[in-house]
Design an enzyme around this catalytic site. Structure first.
Site: not given
Length: 697
Positions: A61, A102, A105, A125
């Site tokens: 992200a 991310g 993910e 994270e």
């Protein structure tokens, strides 16, 4: 363009194209969804490959979007992953370089994942004070097993792709592809183009560990290793949820945890640290393209604790070091300590024997100053006395080749004076390593009035090579870190005068989050070091008040752990502090001599006086331009002084409390007859920001 789309034969290729790490900002997410739609609508396309352009798949992200409308703008990462899962044509994620957060993910949403050797795989994270927010805690345990996934999620540390690909029963990677990854991914996509039904992580389950106490034990361990941090504990909760909930319910559970954490002070503090570290490397008046001086050989003057630790940093980085001493016994002692440190790492399995031998082969001990003449950089690590420094730097000036960088490890002395002992002040810089120098990450880079820009640029780059966080400081007594800690120590002394005990002060500030209280810290560092500094202060700054308790302690030879007695008593060979009856009696007598009736002091007052003393001095340092930015001060305290990471550093913490409240507290302390009222006059910058409703950061 943040994602590109092209068709190669019967396979569509969606390339993440958002340098430098293909961050999954809103534009990139939208590009991926558009690519899936195009591929779905094209009858000639039989499969889809998602790849990263450049050197990485995706770093995850874009954290600059956190707490902004873009973070939740459609398509969210959840919606992108849902589009991958719902695609009726096989989607293959081709992972190389980095797949973190991310990015991992996203790959977990694909039907298949192929990977290049050496790729770094992580869900980091937790280092930003949050849990993975797009299914990482739910999907990773389903493909790697709970134990491996939990370790990755709670540490945030990367693991090499080939290690994970070889794990028994893993379903993270379908194939490791040597050579051209995209070509291999296209070939794999064609192999599976007609396979039905399409596999999905959604179809897998996360088996609960056989040990029913597994998750409770994990949380208990994290309470010790990640003291004060909430995010690691919530990561455990989320992984546990993966073992008992459906994927959709687990995703909802994870999302709730993420939403709570991302809005909290802990996450904001850790993100502040993340950006602060990157900002520290930027020096406004030193251009990024400044030519660097070559540093291929380093010399260290002094084989004591600091000199040996400094040398190890360069040996670890493969840089040859010549270590100079004046006495053979001191040189032998220093070499012995270095060997002992490395041998301890070998014994623990942290260092291969061959690596140890290779590092020691780079070290050349000498008693002859002529042996350092050709060094590219010389670091002085001798006794903290200006006369001693003068002798060393005059000798270096006469011996070392032109253009070599001359660095001092001084922690408080005037670098401009030290530079003036040479005919080349432009080559002189301060490199204040923190003890133990081979362990502590902080490097305070002291910029003298005449330090050349290329010298500054070179040492900042070199700091990265030896894995240090370098922060630039201007010249003043104590620079940034030690100038501030002196005020903290002064307050600790006044608290003793007024009725607190060393153990109460330490306990209060450690409970608040500091790694070590001021008195335990003094015993560890050596109380005689502070004593020597105070003696100098009494001459140079006679108007500045100090508690006499620390002097009384040192007069009794209680220098701390090295003498077996300091503010605390220590059993022979032990580091566990024991409250000292002798120190208690000394404090009682001292208060009586001052005519002070001891009072009960709350933990809140202890914490306030210690922390706000750092903040007020930090504000003065900013006013004077000694620090470039408030976040630099925070980085120094987070990485060098044990300030709690979850509070973001002293200046950031003051911002979170509110500067008007900080000023009000200082005005209260000014009314204390036993404190230093002049110190508690709020720094002009602090008062100005508080009045304007602004913050340091």
């Amino acid at each position: 363009m943040s994602a590109t789309y092209q068709v190669q034969g019967d396979v569509a290729v969606i390339s993440l194209s958002n340098p430098p790490v293909n961050g999954l900002g809103h534009a990139t997410r939208a590009g991926v969804v558009d690519g899936i739609r195009q591929a779905q609508a094209d009858g000639a396309v039989r499969a889809i490959v998602i790849a990263g352009s450049g050197k990485v798949f995706s770093g995850g992200a874009d954290i600059r979007e956190f707490n902004t409308p873009k973070a939740t703008a459609s398509p969210t990462l959840h919606e992108v992953i849902a589009a991958l899962e719902a695609c009726t044509k096989p989607v293959v994620a081709a992972v190389h370089g980095v797949a973190m957060g991310g990015g991992l993910e996203l790959a977990l949403g694909a039907h298949y994942r192929v990977v290049a050797p050496g790729a770094q795989i992580a869900l980091p994270e937790v280092k930003l004070g949050i849990v993975p927010g797009a299914g990482g805690t739910q999907r990773l345990p389903r493909v790697l097993g709970v134990e491996t996934a939990l370790r990755m999620i709670t540490t945030g540390e990367p693991v090499k792709s080939e290690v994970l690909a070889q794990a028994p029963g893993q379903q993270l990677f379908s194939r490791v592809i040597e050579g051209d990854l995209l070509a291999g991914a296209l070939a794999f996509a064609r192999e599976v183009a007609d396979a039905r039904p399409l596999p999905s992580v959604r179809q897998l389950s996360a088996a609960a560990p056989a040990d029913a106490a597994f998750f409770a034990q994990a949380k208990a361990q994290l309470a010790k290793t990640a003291r004060g941090l909430t995010a690691p504990q919530r990561c455990v909760d989320c992984v546990e949820a993966a073992t008992r909930l459906s994927l959709d319910d687990g995703l909802a559970y994870e999302r709730e945890a993420f939403t709570q954490l991302v809005a909290g002070v802990e996450s904001k503090a850790l993100r502040h640290a993340f950006f602060g570290e990157r900002a520290a490397a930027k020096i406004p008046d030193v251009a990024d393209d400044t030519p660097l001086r070559p540093v291929e050989r380093v010399a260290v003057i002094g084989a004591g604790t600091m000199g040996g630790g400094i040398a190890m940093n360069f040996l670890n980085a493969g840089i040859p070091v010549t270590m100079l001493e004046t006495q053979q016994a001191a040189l032998d002692r220093g070499l012995g300590v270095i060997r002992k440190n490395y041998e301890a790492q070998v014994a623990k399995g942290k260092l291969a024997q061959a690596k140890y031998e290779q590092r020691m082969s780079l070290l050349t001990p000498t008693l002859n100053v002529a042996d350092i003449a050709q060094a590219d950089m010389v670091i002085e690590a001798v006794f903290e006395d200006l006369g001693v420094k003068e002798s060393v730097f005059k000798q270096l000036d006469a011996t070392v080749k032109p253009g070599a960088i001359l660095a001092s490890n001084t922690s408080t002395l005037d670098l401009n004076q030290i530079a003036a002992f040479t005919r080349r002040p432009q080559d002189v810089v301060g490199l204040h390593f923190f003890s133990p120098a081979n362990v502590m990450r902080l490097l305070e880079v002291v910029r003298g009035a005449k330090t050349a820009p290329d010298v500054l640029a070179t040492v900042m780059q070199l700091a990265k090579k030896i894995k240090k966080l370098a922060v630039v400081a201007g010249v003043c007594d104590g620079f940034i870190g030690n100038r501030m800690i002196e005020q903290y120590s002064r307050q600790a002394g006044f608290l003793l005068d007024e009725g607190a005990s060393p153990e109460q002060v330490d306990r209060a500030i450690e409970k608040w989050g500091m790694a070590m209280g001021p008195f335990r810290m003094g015993d560890l560092a050596g109380n005689d070091i502070g004593w020597a500094i105070r003696k100098r202060r009494y001459v140079e700054k006679p108007a500045v008040r100090y508690s006499k308790t620390a002097d009384l302690l040192c007069e009794q030879g209680r220098f701390g752990q090295k003498t077996g007695a300091g503010w605390y008593d220590y059993e022979p060979g032990q580091r566990e502090p024991k409250p000292s009856a002798l120190v208690s009696e000394m404090l009682v007598a001292h208060r009586k001599s001052l005519g002070i009736t001891p009072r009960a002091i709350s933990d809140d007052e202890i914490v306030g006086r210690l922390v706000w003393s750092l903040v007020n001095e930090g504000a003065r340092i900013l006013e004077e331009g000694i620090a470039q930015r408030a976040s630099d001060i925070d980085m120094i305290y987070l990485s060098g002084y044990g300030f709690p990471l979850f509070r973001g550093g002293p200046m950031f913490y003051a911002d979170t409390v509110g500067l008007p409240a900080v000023v009000d507290a200082m005005k209260t302390y000014q009314r204390n007859p036993h404190d230093d009222a002049s110190f508690w006059e709020p720094a002009a910058l602090l008062a100005q920001l508080a009045a304007q409703g602004k913050t340091f950061n």
